[in-house]
Design a protein around this motif. Structure first.
Motif, short mmCIF file in Angstrom:
data_model
loop_
_atom_site.label_atom_id
_atom_site.label_comp_id
_atom_site.label_asym_id
_atom_site.label_seq_id
_atom_site.Cartn_x
_atom_site.Cartn_y
_atom_site.Cartn_z
N VAL A 148 55.02 -6.90 58.02
CA VAL A 148 54.03 -5.83 57.94
C VAL A 148 54.31 -4.85 59.08
N ARG A 149 54.67 -3.64 58.72
CA ARG A 149 54.92 -2.61 59.73
C ARG A 149 53.63 -1.85 60.03
N VAL A 150 53.30 -1.76 61.32
CA VAL A 150 52.16 -0.97 61.76
C VAL A 150 52.67 0.04 62.79
N VAL A 151 52.40 1.31 62.56
CA VAL A 151 52.83 2.37 63.48
C VAL A 151 51.84 2.42 64.65
N LEU A 152 52.32 2.03 65.83
CA LEU A 152 51.47 1.94 67.01
C LEU A 152 51.73 3.05 68.02
N TYR A 153 52.79 3.81 67.84
CA TYR A 153 53.07 4.91 68.76
C TYR A 153 53.96 5.93 68.10
N ASP A 154 54.00 7.09 68.68
CA ASP A 154 54.85 8.17 68.18
C ASP A 154 55.62 8.75 69.36
N ALA A 155 56.92 8.94 69.18
CA ALA A 155 57.76 9.58 70.19
C ALA A 155 57.95 11.03 69.76
N ARG A 156 57.21 11.93 70.38
CA ARG A 156 57.20 13.33 69.95
C ARG A 156 58.22 14.14 70.75
N PRO A 157 59.03 14.94 70.06
CA PRO A 157 60.10 15.67 70.75
C PRO A 157 59.57 16.78 71.65
N ALA A 158 60.27 16.98 72.74
CA ALA A 158 59.95 18.09 73.64
C ALA A 158 60.22 19.40 72.92
N GLU A 159 59.50 20.45 73.34
CA GLU A 159 59.66 21.77 72.72
C GLU A 159 60.62 22.65 73.50
N ALA A 160 60.89 22.29 74.76
CA ALA A 160 61.80 23.10 75.57
C ALA A 160 62.31 22.25 76.73
N LEU A 161 63.44 22.63 77.27
CA LEU A 161 63.95 21.98 78.47
C LEU A 161 63.07 22.36 79.67
N PRO A 162 62.88 21.44 80.62
CA PRO A 162 62.20 21.83 81.86
C PRO A 162 62.94 22.99 82.52
N GLU A 163 62.20 23.90 83.13
CA GLU A 163 62.82 25.10 83.68
C GLU A 163 63.84 24.78 84.77
N GLU A 164 63.57 23.75 85.57
CA GLU A 164 64.52 23.39 86.63
C GLU A 164 65.86 22.96 86.03
N THR A 165 65.79 22.18 84.96
CA THR A 165 67.01 21.73 84.30
C THR A 165 67.72 22.89 83.62
N ALA A 166 66.97 23.72 82.93
CA ALA A 166 67.56 24.88 82.26
C ALA A 166 68.23 25.80 83.27
N ALA A 167 67.59 26.04 84.42
CA ALA A 167 68.17 26.92 85.45
C ALA A 167 69.45 26.33 86.01
N PHE A 168 69.47 25.01 86.18
CA PHE A 168 70.67 24.34 86.69
C PHE A 168 71.85 24.53 85.73
N ILE A 169 71.59 24.34 84.45
CA ILE A 169 72.66 24.50 83.46
C ILE A 169 73.08 25.96 83.38
N ARG A 170 72.12 26.86 83.45
CA ARG A 170 72.40 28.30 83.33
C ARG A 170 73.34 28.78 84.43
N ARG A 171 73.18 28.24 85.62
CA ARG A 171 74.04 28.70 86.72
C ARG A 171 75.36 27.91 86.82
#
Length: 252
Positions: A148-171
């Motif tokens: 019997v499968r019961v859904v007890l949690y959901d792993a919801r995707p992020a909508e954007a990269l954290p700004e610190e990480t994005a800035a690091f990649i950008r430079r």
């Protein structure tokens, strides 16, 4: 890999502590970019059966049980766990009879149930997330198990990269990105593309928990260098691959 390096950890906050501690202890830099947010459903309806076992394919399944009103009843059953971190989470939830899979994936859990449990001894509860892989119920049904499968949690995707990480990649910063699932690899690629960072993201190094993760990354982002792949789908193996000393036990 001599010298001070930068690592980007993409795990949900609940699961990132071991990797983060190992990086900091080694004197390296760390950026956090959780790609999934775990939302627990403590009101999910769990049938009041005499459960033979609870199948736990993620530490979050055990964490969900620890928050659920049916916890006291469920922890009297066996727990079949996917790896060290789910075992630790099951222990923290109160399970005392725990069978841990040798393979760190859902197929390992299936193997344990097939070899160690009896279909006639009662149903198996699958403490599931909303997104699953491996068709656990269908495969065990072929052996006569009631699951019997019961859904007890959901792993919801992020909508954007954290700004610190994005800035690091950008430079043009150099880093190793740790990826733990095909889904998170696809989310990472999508967020980098959304931020206009696909080109610099392709130049980063990647360390993947399994060949399936690396395959999803290559299909979604096509990095310039071949991703590193842990010899076993366990976080300790991934840390060792990166020259980081594991502490304690954790999960995929």
């Amino acid at each position: 890999m001599p010298g001070r390096r930068t690592f980007i950890i993409t795990r949900p906050e609940e699961d990132a502590a071991r990797f983060s501690e190992a990086v900091r202890r080694a004197g390296h830099a760390l950026l956090s970019a959780p790609l999934l947010r775990i939302v627990f459903d403590s009101q999910a309806e769990i049938p009041d059966h005499a459960w033979q076992a609870v199948a736990i394919t993620s530490a979050n399944g055990a964490r969900a049980i620890a928050r659920h009103p049916a916890r006291a009843h469920l922890i009297t059953a066996k727990a079949v766990t996917v790896g060290p971190a789910s075992t630790a989470a099951a222990q923290a939830a109160g399970f005392t009879d725990i069978l841990q899979a040798e393979r760190g994936d859902v197929h390992g859990v299936i193997d344990v149930i097939r070899s160690r449990l009896d279909p006639a001894a009662g149903p198996v509860l699958y403490a599931s997330g909303r997104v699953t892989r491996g068709a656990l119920e269908e495969k065990l049904a072929q052996d006569g198990f009631t699951v019997v499968r019961v859904v007890l949690y959901d792993a919801r995707p992020a909508e954007a990269l954290p700004e610190e990480t994005a800035a690091f990649i950008r430079r043009g910063g150099e880093a190793t990105v740790a990826l733990y699932s095909p889904r998170s690899a696809k989310i990472w690629a999508g967020l980098c593309q959304k931020a206009g960072l696909a080109a610099p993201a392709r130049r980063l190094d990647y360390a993947c928990l399994s060949a399936n993760v690396a395959r999803a990354l290559k299909e979604a982002l096509n990095p310039e260098r071949e991703p590193l792949i842990a010899p076993k789908p366990e976080e300790g193996a991934l840390l060792a691959l990166l020259g980081l000393t594991p502490t304690g036990e954790s999960t995929p």
